[in-house]
Design an enzyme around this catalytic site. Structure first.
Site, PDB file in Angstrom:
ATOM      1  N   GLY A   1       0.804  -1.224   0.000  1.00 44.04           N
ATOM      2  CA  GLY A   1       0.000   0.000   0.000  1.00 44.04           C
ATOM      3  C   GLY A   1       0.830   1.263   0.000  1.00 44.04           C
ATOM      4  N   GLY A   2       1.998   1.217  -0.639  1.00 44.42           N
ATOM      5  CA  GLY A   2       2.799   2.432  -0.752  1.00 44.42           C
ATOM      6  C   GLY A   2       4.073   2.424   0.076  1.00 44.42           C
ATOM      7  N   SER A   3       4.494   1.238   0.544  1.00 45.84           N
ATOM      8  CA  SER A   3       5.668   1.228   1.433  1.00 45.84           C
ATOM      9  C   SER A   3       6.969   1.511   0.695  1.00 45.84           C
ATOM     10  CB  SER A   3       5.765  -0.097   2.188  1.00 45.84           C
ATOM     11  OG  SER A   3       5.935  -1.175   1.302  1.00 45.84           O
TER      12      SER A   3
ATOM     13  N   SER B   1       1.270  -4.155  10.949  1.00 49.36           N
ATOM     14  CA  SER B   1       1.621  -2.729  10.888  1.00 49.36           C
ATOM     15  C   SER B   1       3.104  -2.525  11.189  1.00 49.36           C
ATOM     16  CB  SER B   1       0.782  -1.919  11.891  1.00 49.36           C
ATOM     17  OG  SER B   1      -0.580  -2.089  11.637  1.00 49.36           O
ATOM     18  N   ARG B   2       3.932  -3.442  10.683  1.00 48.28           N
ATOM     19  CA  ARG B   2       5.333  -3.416  11.067  1.00 48.28           C
ATOM     20  C   ARG B   2       6.264  -2.883   9.985  1.00 48.28           C
ATOM     21  NH1 ARG B   2       8.053  -7.320   8.476  1.00 48.28           N
ATOM     22  NH2 ARG B   2       9.877  -7.059   9.795  1.00 48.28           N
TER      23      ARG B   2
ATOM     24  N   THR C   1       6.608  -0.074   7.952  1.00 50.53           N
ATOM     25  CA  THR C   1       7.223   1.254   8.049  1.00 50.53           C
ATOM     26  C   THR C   1       8.083   1.335   9.307  1.00 50.53           C
ATOM     27  OG1 THR C   1       5.230   2.089   7.010  1.00 50.53           O
ATOM     28  CG2 THR C   1       6.752   3.719   7.875  1.00 50.53           C
TER      29      THR C   1
ATOM     30  N   GLY D   1       3.224   1.789  14.026  1.00 48.03           N
ATOM     31  CA  GLY D   1       2.359   1.174  13.023  1.00 48.03           C
ATOM     32  C   GLY D   1       1.030   1.897  12.983  1.00 48.03           C
ATOM     33  N   VAL D   2       0.438   1.934  11.794  1.00 50.19           N
ATOM     34  CA  VAL D   2      -0.780   2.712  11.609  1.00 50.19           C
ATOM     35  C   VAL D   2      -1.923   1.859  11.080  1.00 50.19           C
ATOM     36  CG1 VAL D   2      -1.802   4.513  10.167  1.00 50.19           C
ATOM     37  CG2 VAL D   2       0.430   4.897  11.201  1.00 50.19           C
TER      38      VAL D   2
ATOM     39  N   GLU E   1      -3.478  -1.080  11.212  1.00 54.60           N
ATOM     40  CA  GLU E   1      -4.468  -2.020  11.726  1.00 54.60           C
ATOM     41  C   GLU E   1      -5.507  -1.388  12.647  1.00 54.60           C
ATOM     42  OE1 GLU E   1      -1.188  -4.914  12.762  1.00 54.60           O
ATOM     43  OE2 GLU E   1      -2.675  -6.221  11.884  1.00 54.60           O
TER      44      GLU E   1
END
Ligand code: FES
Ligand code: FES
Lengths: 161, 92, 767
Positions: free
Chosen positions: C490-492, C530-531, C533, C715-716, C718
């Protein structure tokens, strides 16, 4: 038993001759016979819009069209949106707004939105939502897609002026 | 004194006691393994419930002061460590 | 040191919104996902699936299928190596046993859920493969099935696995049962806690099975070469775990397998486990050709995912001033057909947002004749917290207290203990509640028309750390390339490039990020929890530090000065007092050859310092009392995001998660008939939200930097799926005076409840 046949169609402005199996959908023909894998498969039942293409000026779910029906048709897919390296305003605005995460729904949304803007250069929120309700996105929550479509519509209006 | 928070399902072994203090020998020299051994002396059966093939039970991780320590039984504790045995977390 | 680099400088790249590096390929249709690749000589695979939720497989006869022209191979469970006990870390935090993965991938002995793979075929085209699957003759002895968790707990329920008994931390009960695990957390004397309370409310809740609903179905293509080397092309969240799982299941050396992760069309936790990959490998081994398998949507619904249905009981006691004195939670989670740890996860989440002196949590994982439950975004947290947030809403009404004030009063902060034990590090729940209170949405008058209302709820997820690897190479023009093992879902790629650019003093566009296959980068765990980033970002940061250390030596050589006197100030290398012009990484690129050759940094990390994330959601709704249809009028997501690297993608996570949660709350469910078969395995009948169903989700980013990460990342992705269940439930209750306590709150269910309640309730709501 399989029956093969030749289908000629204009795909993204190019005359194309495809050898298809009678049992193929237009989606299969585009992906497997024409090698245009930008059009995606999400359900094969006409419920997700990932396979959206414009066929003879009409937005269709290519998974619901049989390949032989495409004989003589004019077909536009996501691969035909950009003019060479010049991205379509929808493509630019989708990128600017981060209107995609995984991106699998994106080709379908772009094609459906182009069809909308071809018909209605200044759609309201409700009109965009209504037109794109046949396209599922599980990642974005749709807000950024809506904004991107509005901005692209404005770009197109100002460039056609 | 380091404090071990006894998993509630092992509190049948400790007579319902929730936390147990353990003596830590030298700073940074006591391992979680020694702590488990000590608890097993005081509460027989403790080690058998927490260990599996010379390691922590699959699905159980050691958290020291709020952080999972991947060294498991080999992790070293300090004099004021708070020790927990809880599952590690991954997610979707 | 908020909003600054570790060196105390303001960010230059972090917090900006560059175009994602892989974006062009995704808007032009050039990006290749697993279904998009093909080989000249490839075969097409198809899986034969059990039509029965529970049946003994008496016999399988594939001879007719094998005799069909164009059919090249058929495999059955008998061809998998014998299942063995071996535990491994899976998406659900706890562990799983490979014995059951083996059985899930291809049934042996019994079919345990509708859609359970029985055999797989490889043929020259997909139509032949489909015909061949139909020609396989399977004799089943149909067994009674159980799909409801509470029924499955009953002593007379049909048993899925004779050998399974209840496990309670190191102890196994004797009797066979579907209750595979009991988990407990306890603090103090909960009965005393409840007697000290002025208000005690206890309620029961249920939620239905839901699916992750990614738009791209699962796919896998494998080639087993004559030298024993295997390549797997697939759309997965966890290429290194696919390699491990295939090696383990097929008893192959790990090093013979290369997994090439292609672009992935959504996962949300549902694309971590292997389904098709081992089958593709076995079929390729038999035929010597690449074999490609792609699921259809029905297969995705029947045989992958989903998330647990639950039955929970929540009891909370508070003082008159709103202070929680005690809470008890009884949680029952659907495991699906094989042992799972979802109740374990739920037990750790359920009371995490709040402080309390006494608590008791009991949680049960229960086997059912349904697909093995898999991770779904903040797995197990939404169902658990849903009940707590509903009870708190009732308590707020009873006390006449603002619902956010009630939460604020009890919110955990740094140093408070999580319900399952450990202390929280720096977290931002209070800041998030405050931001919600201060928001324009919350301050605006609540909608007050008939059957309208506003409500809130809180959500929580731990976030994960695990392991990541990264390399950073400096190009000869001073730009950089970043390679990681984290699949970009999703854009990492963009956020990796941005963190590297920040570290090296480059622009985001001067860094090219890519995702490597399992042969080309060090071990990297799942893109999930959510790990990415956080942890892979940390690996990128560390690799950049490695690069900077090497570059400093080069500058020292160039300037003929001692290395110790040279500093990198975030933009350039400097020397305090000898009048040298600062030298940037960009400028150094061309000087590498002359100063010792190329420079590349690398790092592998297993970071601690994971920062938990909390969110508060606010919803305004209107209920149509005739049809039971709920319209979400306005919706705001407030969340502590640590430091947003690329704010647009952070907002996107918050919006996307919220919409999934809205779907869970209002519409999504597996509908099953009496035999336990799913009645709605299509996007037509399993209704995920469309653009017409949800308003534009508003977002408020609260940035409480995580001290455990150099750039404050937490993390964002979840957390945002957690609050919608409670938020919408409470809003509906306040709008029409009916507490459903059962999800989904779909139009038929809601209108029936309203009818039962009587029309007076609608006219004068007293929630
Ligand atoms: S694949 Fe055609 S609509 Fe979903
Ligand atoms: S971006 Fe993933 S489905 Fe839309």
């Amino acid at each position: 038993m399989s029956t093969k046949r030749v289908v000629t169609a204009t795909i993204n402005g190019t005359d194309s001759t495809l050898i298809v199996d009678d049992r193929m959908s237009l989606l299969d023909a585009l992906r497997d016979a024409a090698g245009l894998t930008g059009t995606k498969e999400g359900c094969l039942t006409g419920d997700c819009g990932a396979c959206s293409v414009i066929m003879n000026g009409r937005l269709v779910d290519s998974c619901l069209v049989m390949a032989p029906e495409a004989e003589g048709a004019i077909i536009e897919t996501v691969e035909g949106l950009a003019q060479g390296n010049d991205l379509h305003p929808l493509q630019k605005r989708f990128l600017e707004h981060a209107a995609l995460q995984c991106g699998v729904c994106t080709p379908g949304f772009l094609v459906a939105a182009k069809d909308l803007l071809d018909r209605n250069p200044e759609p309201t929120d409700d009109e965009v939502r209504y037109w794109l309700a046949g396209n599922l996105c599980r990642c974005t929550g749709y807000d950024k897609i809506l904004r991107a479509v509005h901005d692209a519509a404005a770009d197109l209006r100002s460039s056609s002026r | 004194m380091a404090v071990v928070h006894v998993p509630s399902l092992l509190q049948d072994l400790t007579g319902g006691v929730e936390t147990v203090e353990v003596q830590v020998s030298g700073e940074g020299r006591t391992s979680v393994r020694q702590v488990v051994e000590e608890l097993d002396r005081r509460f027989p059966g403790f080690a058998a419930r927490l260990l599996w093939e010379d390691d922590l039970m699959p699905g159980i991780a050691v958290f020291i002061d709020g952080e999972q320590n991947r060294l498991g039984l080999r992790a070293k504790i300090a004099g004021d460590s708070q020790i927990f045995f809880i599952p590690p977390v991954v997610g979707g | 040191m908020e909003k600054q680099t570790p060196g105390g400088r303001p960010y230059k790249v972090i917090g900006t919104r560059p175009i994602r590096h892989d974006g062009e390929d995704k808007v032009t249709g050039r990006a290749q996902s697993g279904a998009d690749i093909s080989f000249r000589d490839q075969l097409y695979g198809k899986v034969l699936r059990s039509p029965h939720p529970h049946a003994r497989i008496v016999s399988i006869d594939a001879s007719k299928a094998l005799a069909m022209p164009g059919v090249e191979a058929v495999i059955t469970g008998a061809e998998l190596p014998q299942p063995h006990d071996r535990m491994f870390l899976s998406g659900e935090g706890g562990v799983e046993n490979f014995r059951y993965v083996n059985d899930r991938v291809l049934a042996s002995g019994k079919a345990l859920f509708e859609g359970h793979p029985i055999a797989a075929v490889a043929a020259k085209d997909i139509w032949t493969a489909e015909e061949a699957v139909k020609a396989i003759e399977v004799t089943y002895e149909v067994l009674p099935a159980v799909t409801d968790v509470l029924k499955a707990m009953q002593p007379d329920a049909p048993l899925l696995h004779e050998e399974i008994t209840t496990e309670t931390l190191g102890e196994k009960k004797k009797e066979s049962t579907n209750v595979c695990r009991h988990t407990q957390h306890k603090r103090g004397d909960v009965d005393q806690g409840f007697s000290a309370a002025d208000v005690v409310i206890e309620r029961e809740f249920t939620t239905s099975t839901v699916h992750q609903g990614y738009i791209e179905p699962h796919n896998a293509t494998a080639l087993y070469r004559s030298d024993g080397q295997i390549t797997i092309w697939t759309s997965t969240q966890a290429p290194f775990w696919v390699r491990r799982d295939v090696a383990e299941l097929l008893e192959l050396p790990l090093s013979t397998i290369k997994v090439v992760p292609l672009e992935i069309g959504g996962g949300f936790g549902g694309k971590i486990a292997v389904y098709l990959e081992p089958l593709a490998v076995l079929l390729s081994k038999k035929t010597g050709k690449p074999v490609k398998l792609v699921m259809n949507r029905q297969e995705v619904f029947l045989a992958t995912g989903p998330a647990s249905s639950t039955a929970t009981r929540i009891k909370i006691g508070v003082k008159k001033d709103g202070t929680i004195t005690a809470a008890a939670a009884h949680l029952v989670y659907e495991a699906g057909a094989f042992p799972s740890n979802w109740a374990v996860m739920g037990s750790m989440c359920v009371l995490a947002p709040y402080k309390m002196e006494t608590l008791l949590i009991d949680a049960f994982d229960v086997l059912t004749n349904t697909p093995k439950v898999m991770a779904y975004r903040a797995p197990s947290s939404p169902q658990a917290i849903f009940g707590v947030e509903s009870v708190l809403d009732e308590i707020a009404l009873e006390l006449g207290m603002d619902p956010l004030e009630l939460r604020m009063k009890n919110a955990v902060e740094e140093g408070d203990r999580r319900a399952d034990g450990p202390k929280f590090p720096r977290i931002g729940l209070k800041e998030t509640i405050q931001a919600a209170m201060d928001s324009e949405h919350y301050k605006s008058p609540a909608p007050s028309g008939p059957n309208q209302s506003r409500a809130v709820a809180v959500g929580f997820w731990f976030n994960a750390g695990l392991q990541s690897s990264a390399t950073v190479g400096i190009n000869m023009d001073g730009t950089a390339s970043v390679v990681t093992g984290s699949v970009d879902i999703g854009g990492s790629r963009a956020s990796m490039a941005m963190m590297a650019a920040e570290a090296l003093g480059l622009k985001a566009e001067e860094v090219r990020p890519s995702v490597a296959d399992t042969d080309a980068i060090g071990h990297t765990d799942v893109t999930g929890g959510s790990r990415t980033t956080f942890a892979t970002g940390m690996a990128v940061y560390e690799a950049c530090q490695d690069v900077l250390g090497q570059l400093k030596k080069r500058v020292a050589t160039l300037w003929e000065l001692p290395e110790e006197e040279i500093e990198f100030d975030g933009s350039a290398f400097q020397h305090a007092d000898n009048g040298k012009d600062p030298m940037t990484v960009k400028e150094l690129g061309a000087k590498l050859t002359a100063t010792g050759g190329p420079v590349m940094g690398h790092s592998s990390v297993a970071p601690t310092g994971v920062g938990a994330s909390f969110g508060v959601h606010i919803a305004d709704v209107e209920v149509d009392p005739e049809t039971g249809k709920v319209t979400v009028l306005r919706y705001t997501v407030v969340q502590d995001v640590g430091q947003a690297i690329h704010p647009s993608y952070v907002e996107g996570q918050m919006q996307g998660g919220a919409v999934q949660g809205i779907g869970w709350a209002l519409n999504e469910e597996y509908v099953r008939n009496d035999e336990g078969k799913m009645m709605n395995p299509s996007f037509l009948d399993y209704r995920v939200p469309t653009m017409l169903d949800v308003p534009s989700i508003e977002t408020i980013l609260v940035e409480v930097p995580n001290p455990g990460h150099p750039y404050g990342v937490r993390g964002v992705g979840e957390t945002p799926i957690v609050p919608p269940l409670g938020t919408l439930h409470n809003a509906i209750a306040r709008a029409v005076g009916v507490r459903m306590r059962s999800l989904p709150m779909s139009p038929p269910k809601l209108s029936a409840a309203l009818q039962a309640k009587g029309l007076e309730a609608i006219a004068a709501p007293t929630p």
